[in-house]
Design a protein around this motif. Structure first.
Motif: not given
Length: 1009
Positions: A378-392
């Protein structure tokens, strides 16, 4: 109370404190003296009562000693006891007068005049009676002594003891009252410290009030003024006009405040000039510092770039060359953290089998922060996998993530998706930097590139890992298949061995009767070759060579195959060529193969010949028992019926009763034989093995049969032959052999009995001159219920159990039973048993104990003392060994009272005391029983109750074995160290050391004494 300060503060305070302490000391001394006086008074009274009580107890003990010495003299007649009585009697009489006079003259407590008068009268009467009893003892009139003891002396002794006890009880009550009075006084005196504390508290309070008003308050005002001055304020104190230290302090503070104000004005002017000069210097310094900082920043950037390139190169080297996934992750991820200067990392990948997200590798996080598996992200981890972009993301730290010094508050989490060459997500890499919340574009670009390299290397490593696991899986599968094949072969061999080892013959055929399998037992039972025929129907024809009729078996086999037979069991018999008949049982199991829908049959042949023979023996046993029981019962019932319903003359009544007794005794013996045989066969026959004189036993049994049925018993017995065995069972053996010898020699008039030594064996022979034993009956002679069946023996009664019982008993004694017989001449039955060998007891510790474990434990304990021990189970064994011992006797005998055999430990001790050479051997009686009424311990004889410790036994044994051979010249009645020391010094012996033990006192004397 008010005081005027006349001197200095220190002098006034010292005077007040001294006065307060002096007052406190006076009060403490008064209270202590009062309490001590009351306690000493109570203690003195209590000591007087306890001293009187000790006098009475000592006098009571002396009275018992006097009585004991007189009783010892009257019992044993020894003059030393009489002398001791006469000496102590005078001492006791004088002490009685002194103690009773002391009680009458004392000024405290009860005088007990009535009790002392009663004790004096009883003592005088006892003295008169003692003179008479001494005279009677000297004349040997013990009966009159016993009469006087019951009627006179015992009552006087009892009366003295009762009055002594009355005085002691009263003394105890006085002690209790004294203690109670002491407690009451102590309770009252305990209030004195309370008053002392109250007075002390009052004086201390007055002192504190004075100090607060005259000393502490001025000091606090001075302190406040000093604090104002220290804060930069120029404070002036109001002068109190005092001439002491505090007045001088007030004036000093005011003077210091004026001086500080003047100096402050001067310093302000000087400081203004210095500030102007400092500003000029700082401008010049800032210009120089800016140039140095610029140069340092350039150097740092060059150094960081060089280090960064080195770490990237090292990181790229760590991405290759690994065989296992764990090694790859361990080296590559740590190199990645080092290259990026980050703190923690976690690799998460989706498990294709469970669809869960597994934590593949984690480093740098506290234990327990990360689970091993995530159900979903959930959260940043799920978003990073879906968008295939790094998050901070910046987050606050947990308590266990704040570092050793708790210096971190925030952390920067960087979520990087891992992609394959087709831009498909293969995992998530979370990198954490502790203690920072700033983002750096240059670092992010570097991190993004290194993470992309790591993702490709991880994908390649995972592919290699899957291939390696498949290879391992194939190897394991091959190994499992090999093990399964070996297991199947082992099971096949095991089943084959089981089938071949069973006692039943087995033949397996299909539904048409074709033989599929047969075991070796079939060949052993019927000489059946498993390859001789192809159909089970041929089996019946095969048995025609060893059987007279197999039509029943053929019909049975045919019916089984046709399915027309309901009961698949059959019994048949085969007559062998030698005429022996064997019996078999055949049963069939139907085996259905549910997969192939076929039926097969397993024919099982069981040899039941032994069962048939057992049935025959049972029938024969029932026949014999019914005959043997009915015959005496018929006689008993017949004669009893005559005696009950007819008037018979007394001579005939006597004859009939003798016949009834004889038949009843015969019936009892028959039943006893049955029971003995049953106990022996079941292993429940208990044997009491003791040494005994077998020569005497044989002679005694032979004398009982002398003249029976007009037979003469001829004896040729070598005396003194001993063996170890059960006396009752060996007596039964001799009775059976002599009974058979007389029974089976009806025409003869004598039976010979011989016993002699043959090497280490005793040989017993019983010879009859009668019918003899046929050759065909010799092999079965010792078989149960077997009787020779011919016309000469049909009139001789018996069950055929006697010789079986004799053989069982003899073999249980490790002996042998054989016989020689000639038809028409007679038989000789010969018993061979080992003879008893006595054990030498010289210079050994003799342990006579039937508990084998305890006996071994005692023997092992003495072995540690380098002393040999011999273990014996019975008094008979010990007595024989004692009689065979020559030279030195036993060191010590440890004797249990209850032993195997009819004799007890007391019998051995009595024989030892009568022995002319070994009667002074030390003896320890070891038993669970109470000592007998008239048993007394001596210097060489001690009584030890079970259970006891081995240390206690060794201590007692060593003390007995170390006794001097001569009689000691000094005897001490009690363990009184002072009395022993004085008596030894009278003999010229000075004591160097003591060792007090439970029963003795060891005295170490000085060397020259």
């Amino acid at each position: 109370m008010a005081f005027r300060i006349r001197k200095s503060i220190a002098a006034n305070v010292s005077f007040l404190i001294f006065a307060t302490m002096l007052l406190f000391a006076v009060l403490v001394t008064a209270v202590g003296w009062t309490m001590n006086s009351h306690i000493e008074e109570a203690r003195d009274n209590l000591e007087l009562v306890l001293q009187d009580q000790a006098f009475v107890e000592s006098l009571h003990s002396d009275s018992q000693t006097v009585v004991s010495d007189l009783r010892a003299y009257l019992a044993f007649g020894r003059e030393d006891f009489l002398k001791e009585f006469l000496d102590i009697r005078q001492t006791f009489d004088a002490k009685l007068t002194d103690v009773s006079g002391h009680f009458r003259s004392r000024s405290y407590g009860e005088p007990f005049n009535g009790e002392w008068e009663a004790i004096r009268k009883a003592w005088d009467s006892y003295l008169q009676s003692s003179e008479t009893m001494i005279a009677l003892r000297k004349s040997g009139n013990l009966e009159q002594i016993e009469t006087m003891s019951r009627t006179v002396t015992t009552s006087k002794v009892t009366e003295m003891s009762r009055n002594f006890q009355t005085i002691l009880d009263a003394q105890n009550e006085s002690v209790k009252r004294g203690l109670e009075d002491n407690r009451r006084r102590t309770g009252k005196l305990s209030l004195l410290p309370v008053w002392l504390i109250a007075v002390t508290a009052l004086a201390s309070g007055l002192l504190i009030v004075y100090l607060r008003r005259r000393v502490i308050s001025p000091i606090l005002r001075a302190d406040a003024a000093v604090n104002r001055i220290a804060a930069g304020d120029y404070a002036l104190m109001e002068l109190s006009g005092r001439s002491d230290e505090l007045g001088r302090l007030e004036r000093g503070i005011n003077f210091m405040s004026d001086e500080l104000r003047q100096r402050h004005v001067a310093l302000a002017e000087t400081n203004k000039e210095l500030i102007d000069q400092r500003d000029l210097l700082e401008a010049q310094n800032e210009e120089i510092s800016a140039q140095q900082i610029e140069q340092q920043e350039m150097l740092i950037k060059l150094t960081d770039r060089e280090r960064e390139l080195e770490l990237i190169t090292m990181y790229q080297e760590k991405l290759t060359g690994h065989v296992e996934m764990n090694a790859f992750l361990e080296h590559s991820i740590r190199a990645l953290l080092q290259a990026l200067n980050q703190d923690a990392v976690v690799l998460i990948a989706q498990n294709p089998e469970t669809a869960l997200y597994d934590v593949v590798y984690a480093y740098g996080y506290p234990p327990g922060v990360l689970p091993s598996t995530y159900t979903d992200l959930y959260g940043p981890g799920r978003r990073a996998l879906q968008e295939k972009q790094p998050l901070y993301r910046v987050r606050m730290l947990r308590d266990d993530e704040r570092g050793i010094h708790n210096g971190y508050d925030k952390a920067l989490d960087q979520y990087y998706p891992l992609l394959d060459e087709y831009s498909q997500v293969i995992g998530l890499l979370l990198i954490t930097a502790y203690g920072t919340d700033e983002t750096n574009d240059t670092l992010h670009r570097l991190t993004n590139g290194l993470v992309r390299q790591f993702g490709l290397a991880y994908l390649a490593q995972r592919t290699n890992e899957e291939r390696r696991k498949q290879s391992y899986l194939l190897e394991e599968l091959y190994e499992e298949l090999s093990q399964e094949r070996d297991s199947l072969e082992q099971q096949r061999d095991l089943v084959r061995r089981i089938i071949e080892s069973i006692h039943e013959g087995m033949v397996m055929c299909d539904g048409q009767g074709r033989i599929l399998f047969s075991n070796e037992r079939m060949n052993d039972m019927f000489a059946f070759d498993r390859f001789s025929g192809s159909n089970v129907r041929d089996f019946g024809r095969h048995l025609q060579s060893v059987s007279t009729d197999t039509r029943q078996l053929d019909a049975f086999a045919e019916a089984v195959l046709d399915g027309s037979l309901d009961q698949l069991e059959e019994r048949f018999s085969i007559v062998q060529e030698d005429g022996r008949e064997t019996h078999f049982e055949i049963y069939v199991n139907s085996i259905v193969d549910a997969i192939e829908n076929t039926r097969s049959f397993l024919f099982v042949f069981r040899d039941r010949t032994s069962e048939e023979r057992a049935d025959e023996m049972k029938n024969e046993f029932i026949s014999i028992v019914s005959h043997e029981l009915r015959t005496p019962l018929a006689s008993v019932l017949g004669f009893m019926e005559i005696l009950l319903h007819r008037d018979i003359p007394k001579p005939k009544q006597q004859k009939y009763m003798e016949t009834i007794y004889k038949e009843a005794n015969r019936l009892s013996n028959l039943i006893n034989d049955f029971l003995d045989l049953q106990r022996m066969e079941s292993g429940k026959q208990a044997y009491q093995m003791i040494p005994f004189d077998v020569s005497a036993l044989v002679r005694e049994v032979a004398e009982q049969w002398q003249g029976k049925q007009d037979h003469r018993i001829e004896l040729r017995i070598e005396p003194g032959i001993h063996m170890t065995g059960d006396v009752d069972r060996m007596t039964q053996v001799m009775h059976n052999l002599l009974s058979n010898a007389i029974k089976y020699s009806p025409e003869a008039d004598r039976v010979a009995v011989h016993i002699a030594r043959s090497g280490d064996e005793a040989v017993i022979e019983v010879q009859d001159f009668g019918l003899g034993i046929p050759d065909e009956a010799k092999d079965k002679l010792f078989t149960k219920f077997y009787r020779v069946d011919n016309s000469d023996r049909r009139q001789i009664g018996g069950t055929g159990l006697g010789l079986s019982i004799v053989k069982e008993i003899v073999e249980s004694h490790q002996g042998s039973l054989t016989f020689e017989s000639e038809l028409g001449v007679g038989s000789i039955f010969r018993i061979r048993v080992g003879m008893y060998r006595a054990t030498g007891l010289g210079d050994k510790v003799v342990i006579i104990e039937d508990d084998e474990n305890l006996s071994k434990l005692i023997a092992v304990a003495f072995e540690k003392l380098n002393v040999s021990a011999v273990q014996l189970r019975s008094a008979e064994d010990a007595l024989l060994s004692l009689n065979k011992t020559t030279g030195h006797g036993p060191l010590i005998c440890i004797v249990d009272v209850q032993l195997d055999g009819p004799k007890t430990g007391w019998d051995f001790i009595a024989e030892l005391l009568r022995h002319p050479q070994y009667r002074n051997t030390p003896v320890i009686v070891s038993t669970v029983l109470e000592p007998p009424k008239h048993y007394y311990e001596t210097e060489t004889g001690k009584y030890l109750r079970k259970p006891f410790t081995i240390d206690r036994l060794l201590e007692l044994a060593v003390s007995l074995m170390e006794l001097p051979q001569s009689t000691p010249t000094v005897v001490f009645p009690t363990q009184d160290e002072a009395a022993i020391t004085s008596q030894l010094e009278e003999k010229g012996i000075r004591v160097a050391d003591w060792k007090v033990k439970q029963d003795i006192i060891e005295v170490e004397v000085r060397k020259h004494d």
